[in-house]
Design an enzyme around this catalytic site. Structure first.
Site, short mmCIF file in Angstrom:
data_model
loop_
_atom_site.label_atom_id
_atom_site.label_comp_id
_atom_site.label_asym_id
_atom_site.label_seq_id
_atom_site.Cartn_x
_atom_site.Cartn_y
_atom_site.Cartn_z
CB SER A 122 -0.91 0.02 1.22
OG SER A 122 -1.53 1.29 1.35
CG HIS B 236 -9.48 0.09 -0.69
ND1 HIS B 236 -8.93 -0.11 0.56
CD2 HIS B 236 -10.84 0.07 -0.50
CE1 HIS B 236 -9.90 -0.25 1.44
NE2 HIS B 236 -11.06 -0.13 0.82
CG MET C 113 -11.28 3.07 1.97
SD MET C 113 -9.91 2.91 3.15
CE MET C 113 -8.53 3.12 2.04
N GLY D 120 -8.93 4.21 7.26
CA GLY D 120 -8.69 5.63 7.43
C GLY D 120 -7.25 5.99 7.70
CG PHE D 121 -5.73 7.20 10.34
CD1 PHE D 121 -5.14 8.41 10.03
CD2 PHE D 121 -7.02 7.20 10.85
CE1 PHE D 121 -5.82 9.61 10.22
CE2 PHE D 121 -7.71 8.39 11.05
CZ PHE D 121 -7.10 9.60 10.74
N GLY E 270 -0.82 1.84 9.76
CA GLY E 270 -0.11 1.55 11.00
C GLY E 270 -0.97 1.09 12.15
CG ASP F 82 -5.95 -2.54 3.42
OD1 ASP F 82 -4.95 -2.32 4.12
OD2 ASP F 82 -6.41 -1.69 2.63
N GLY F 83 -4.80 -4.19 6.48
CA GLY F 83 -4.71 -3.58 7.80
C GLY F 83 -3.99 -4.45 8.81
N GLY G 62 1.38 -2.16 4.24
CA GLY G 62 1.97 -0.83 4.11
C GLY G 62 3.30 -0.74 4.80
#
Length: 214
Positions: free
Chosen positions: A7, A65, A67, A141-142, A144, A175-176, A197
């Site tokens: 990402s 993606h 969002m 949204g963020f 990390g 994802d995440g 990411g």
């Protein structure tokens, strides 16, 4: 085979083209492009002009993606900018069937994403229509953020739904919070596309980072 999609949300934006090229050299399969509008999610990233500007940096597919609220209004702009596949959110689409088929009619694979609090059962009517399902393993949204453990149960439920319907060709993406440890867990639960990411762009040896995720 596990597909690794770094990402660019975690890349160095001051040299984004170079970062994308470096990810390709390190062995990435797709480039994941997180588009945020500051409304559907509490962050603002970039739009079609930036995607268009960095498109020449790689031959890898741009996995876009969205969002964003009302994604159907800007699909043409993202396609023109160089998107190779587009994923929209179940929660953001009033007419999901129409939106998915618009993307497919334009010749692109279409995906649907669901947030952590959304059950996979809502996707049952659409499973035959989509090319990819994205299970968000953090609240979008963020970058990390920490992996949400109950996402594994959602992955297992989704995999069971796909197998019952003979839909082995549908990609299951996460994802995440993906790192060496959680990558193994989500693969075992049925994911075959891993968005990462910090686990890629935050490492000095990106080739080894991608190998460890795979």
């Amino acid at each position: 085979m596990t597909i690794i999609a770094p990402s660019i949300l975690s890349a160095d934006f001051s040299r984004l083209g170079e970062e994308i090229t470096a990810a390709e050299t390190a062995g990435a399969d797709w480039i994941h492009v997180d588009v945020m509008d500051g409304a559907f999610v509490p962050n603002l990233t970039f739009g079609p002009p930036v995607i268009s500007a960095v498109r020449p940096a790689t031959k890898l597919p741009f996995d876009v993606h969205l969002m964003i609220e009302r994604p159907e209004l800007s699909l043409d702009a993202y396609i023109a900018a160089g998107a190779d596949r587009i994923t929209v959110h179940y929660e953001a689409c009033t007419h999901l069937h129409r939106t998915i088929h618009y993307i497919k009619d334009k010749g692109l694979p279409a995906g649907v994403a669901i947030n952590p609090a959304t059950p996979v059962s809502v996707l049952e009517p659409m499973l035959h229509d989509v090319d990819l399902v994205l299970i968000m393993t953090v609240n979008p949204g963020f970058g990390g953020q920490s992996f949400i453990p109950y996402s594994l149960n959602k992955l297992r439920s989704l995999q069971a739904m796909l197998q019952e319907r003979g839909l082995s060709g549908v990609h299951v993406q996460v994802d995440g919070g993906i790192n060496g440890d959680t990558a193994r867990q989500v693969r075992e639960a049925g994911a075959n596309v891993l968005v990462a990411g910090n686990a890629v762009f935050g490492e000095d040896d990106r080739q080894q980072a991608i190998l460890s995720l795979r």
